[in-house]
Design an enzyme around this catalytic site. Structure first.
Site, PDB file in Angstrom:
ATOM      1  N   GLU A 198       0.834  -1.211   0.000  1.00 27.52           N
ATOM      2  CA  GLU A 198       0.000   0.000   0.000  1.00 27.52           C
ATOM      3  C   GLU A 198       0.866   1.258   0.000  1.00 27.52           C
ATOM      4  OE1 GLU A 198      -0.141  -2.632   1.950  1.00 27.52           O
ATOM      5  OE2 GLU A 198      -2.107  -2.900   2.875  1.00 27.52           O
TER       6      GLU A 198
ATOM      7  N   CYS B 135       0.164   1.435   7.363  1.00 28.94           N
ATOM      8  CA  CYS B 135      -0.439   1.793   6.068  1.00 28.94           C
ATOM      9  C   CYS B 135      -1.731   2.572   6.266  1.00 28.94           C
ATOM     10  CB  CYS B 135      -0.681   0.546   5.223  1.00 28.94           C
ATOM     11  SG  CYS B 135       0.862  -0.137   4.590  1.00 28.94           S
TER      12      CYS B 135
HETATM   13  N1  THU Z   1       2.392  -6.393   4.048  1.00 32.10           N
HETATM   14  C1  THU Z   1       1.899  -5.516   3.130  1.00 32.10           C
HETATM   15  O1  THU Z   1       2.449  -5.382   2.029  1.00 32.10           O
HETATM   16  N2  THU Z   1       0.803  -4.801   3.448  1.00 32.10           N
HETATM   17  C2  THU Z   1       0.180  -4.857   4.664  1.00 32.10           C
HETATM   18  O2  THU Z   1      -0.699  -4.049   4.920  1.00 32.10           O
HETATM   19  C3  THU Z   1       0.546  -5.885   5.631  1.00 32.10           C
HETATM   20  C4  THU Z   1       1.803  -6.620   5.348  1.00 32.10           C
HETATM   21  C5  THU Z   1       3.620  -7.139   3.732  1.00 32.10           C
HETATM   22  C6  THU Z   1       4.799  -6.759   4.579  1.00 32.10           C
HETATM   23  C7  THU Z   1       5.651  -8.008   4.499  1.00 32.10           C
HETATM   24  O3  THU Z   1       6.461  -7.910   3.334  1.00 32.10           O
HETATM   25  C8  THU Z   1       4.662  -9.133   4.302  1.00 32.10           C
HETATM   26  O4  THU Z   1       3.427  -8.523   3.947  1.00 32.10           O
HETATM   27  C9  THU Z   1       4.448  -9.990   5.544  1.00 32.10           C
HETATM   28  O5  THU Z   1       4.132  -9.191   6.640  1.00 32.10           O
END
Ligand code: THU
Length: 138
Positions: A55, A96
């Protein structure tokens, strides 16, 4: 706003995820008020804490391009190798949500999807109630 098309683009963004440590790949498609769509994927780091969520990756691209008004974001995420219909709903993390509060109003739409036809739509004010925003400083 066409949720299905935004979700499709989030799945497409997820293909560019760099997640060698968690193996959890996330894609986001951010719709600006002018109709432009920015894609983001999570980008991890060997030092772990500098990792970036999908995000925020999408917001960083959009804001860096001069965009300041946003309508909606679609988010899809799950274990690498699992596709539409096999993953669960991946909700935006707290950081986020706070990034969204910096640039979006309470009626900003957050679409979390497991497939193009399996999704939920929330408003930012539902996922970040009583949040701290730029207006809080004045
Ligand atoms: N992650 C996201 O990209 N967005 C979120 O809102 C939650 C988590 C990613 C971060 C990390 O690379 C992976 O998911 C596992 O936490």
């Amino acid at each position: 706003m066409d949720e299905t098309s935004l979700i499709k683009q989030a799945f497409s963004a997820r293909k560019n995820s760099y997640a060698p440590y968690s193996g959890f790949t996330v894609g986001a498609a951010l719709l600006c008020s002018d109709g432009t769509i920015y894609l983001g994927a999570n980008i991890e780091n060997a030092a772990y804490s500098p990792s970036l969520c999908a995000e925020r990756a999408a917001f960083a691209k959009a804001v860096g391009d001069g965009q300041r008004e946003f309508s909606a974001i679609a988010v899809v995420g799950g274990k690498a190798g699992l596709g539409a219909g096999q993953i669960g709903l991946a909700y935006p993390c707290g950081v986020c949500r706070q990034w969204m509060a910096e640039f979006c109003q309470g009626d900003f739409k957050i679409i979390v999807a497991a497939a193009e036809d399996d999704f939920k739509v929330y408003l930012l004010k539902e996922l970040l109630p009583h949040g701290f925003s730029p207006q809080s400083l004045f």
